[in-house]
Design a protein around this motif. Sequence first.
Motif, PDB file in Angstrom:
ATOM      1  N   VAL A 107      40.314  17.377  -6.425  1.00 41.98           N
ATOM      2  CA  VAL A 107      39.671  17.765  -7.676  1.00 41.98           C
ATOM      3  C   VAL A 107      39.043  16.543  -8.348  1.00 41.98           C
ATOM      4  N   GLN A 108      39.777  15.454  -8.374  1.00 41.80           N
ATOM      5  CA  GLN A 108      39.266  14.228  -8.989  1.00 41.80           C
ATOM      6  C   GLN A 108      38.058  13.685  -8.230  1.00 41.80           C
ATOM      7  N   GLU A 109      38.116  13.791  -6.904  1.00 45.66           N
ATOM      8  CA  GLU A 109      36.997  13.330  -6.075  1.00 45.66           C
ATOM      9  C   GLU A 109      35.743  14.162  -6.334  1.00 45.66           C
ATOM     10  N   LEU A 110      35.931  15.464  -6.461  1.00 44.10           N
ATOM     11  CA  LEU A 110      34.795  16.339  -6.744  1.00 44.10           C
ATOM     12  C   LEU A 110      34.191  16.021  -8.102  1.00 44.10           C
ATOM     13  N   TYR A 111      35.038  15.800  -9.099  1.00 40.38           N
ATOM     14  CA  TYR A 111      34.546  15.489 -10.450  1.00 40.38           C
ATOM     15  C   TYR A 111      33.726  14.193 -10.435  1.00 40.38           C
ATOM     16  N   ALA A 112      34.234  13.187  -9.720  1.00 41.43           N
ATOM     17  CA  ALA A 112      33.521  11.904  -9.641  1.00 41.43           C
ATOM     18  C   ALA A 112      32.186  12.074  -8.924  1.00 41.43           C
ATOM     19  N   ALA A 113      32.154  12.921  -7.895  1.00 32.40           N
ATOM     20  CA  ALA A 113      30.917  13.159  -7.157  1.00 32.40           C
ATOM     21  C   ALA A 113      29.882  13.869  -8.025  1.00 32.40           C
ATOM     22  N   GLU A 170      23.310   6.870   2.681  1.00 40.22           N
ATOM     23  CA  GLU A 170      24.579   7.369   3.215  1.00 40.22           C
ATOM     24  C   GLU A 170      25.513   7.804   2.083  1.00 40.22           C
ATOM     25  N   TYR A 171      25.493   7.004   1.023  1.00 39.06           N
ATOM     26  CA  TYR A 171      26.290   7.339  -0.162  1.00 39.06           C
ATOM     27  C   TYR A 171      25.789   8.641  -0.793  1.00 39.06           C
ATOM     28  N   GLY A 172      24.476   8.769  -0.878  1.00 38.17           N
ATOM     29  CA  GLY A 172      23.887   9.983  -1.440  1.00 38.17           C
ATOM     30  C   GLY A 172      24.229  11.213  -0.615  1.00 38.17           C
ATOM     31  N   LYS A 173      24.207  11.056   0.703  1.00 37.19           N
ATOM     32  CA  LYS A 173      24.557  12.160   1.594  1.00 37.19           C
ATOM     33  C   LYS A 173      26.009  12.586   1.397  1.00 37.19           C
ATOM     34  N   GLN A 174      26.875  11.589   1.240  1.00 37.58           N
ATOM     35  CA  GLN A 174      28.297  11.869   1.036  1.00 37.58           C
ATOM     36  C   GLN A 174      28.535  12.594  -0.280  1.00 37.58           C
ATOM     37  N   ILE A 175      27.860  12.141  -1.341  1.00 38.80           N
ATOM     38  CA  ILE A 175      28.025  12.763  -2.663  1.00 38.80           C
ATOM     39  C   ILE A 175      27.537  14.206  -2.631  1.00 38.80           C
ATOM     40  N   ARG A 176      26.387  14.436  -2.033  1.00 37.78           N
ATOM     41  CA  ARG A 176      25.836  15.797  -1.978  1.00 37.78           C
ATOM     42  C   ARG A 176      26.740  16.728  -1.175  1.00 37.78           C
TER      43      ARG A 176
END
Length: 206
Positions: free
Chosen positions: A137-143, A163-169
């Motif tokens: 949940v915390q990871e999703l909120y940060a993303a 790569e970071y953008g791909k991971q966040i999306r």
Amino acid sequence: MTTPEIITAIKDVFLGIAAATTAIVAVLGLKNWSRELKGKTEFEVARNLIRTTYKLRDEIQNCRSPFISAYEFPKEYKGGSRETSSEDEAQAWSYVYKNRWASVYNAILEFDSHTLEAEALWDKEVRNRTDSLRQCVQELYAAIEALVSDKANRGEDFKSDREYGKQIRSTVSASPGDKNNEFSKKMLIAVSAIEEQIRPHLRRSS
């Protein structure tokens, strides 16, 4: 010993046996009642925790839905046209995910409440498992925050680190059927770990 004395003695023996039997039955009954009460308590706690676990999982999936209806955006939003400023763009996406997150927030409040009850019964082992889901949940909120920040900067954040953008999306958005999504797999593992802890208590009381 006279006959009346013998009868009295026999009567006293039977009374003693009856009293002892009554005491044993009472003790056994109390133990059975205590065991039954403990079983019912564990069943209720287990059922509530697994129910709120599934509810939180489902609300997270809803929040991550790739499909975003136009109705989810503010009425004044112009759909990412050139006329839309980076600030308006960020506010529009923040509006979408703020509304989606409200259900996740309510679900996690309920989840945390029942986690405390479970921890009181089964110590820290269950807490370690519920913490894994909470970390998701915390990871999703940060993303989501990172996604909104990228919108505010006209996509420059993700352009500088694709790569970071791909991971966040992929964290923020994925269909329920996407079995290759890393965040979805992490969620599945976290939920499965809680199921593994809880199911024996549900079977025991069924």
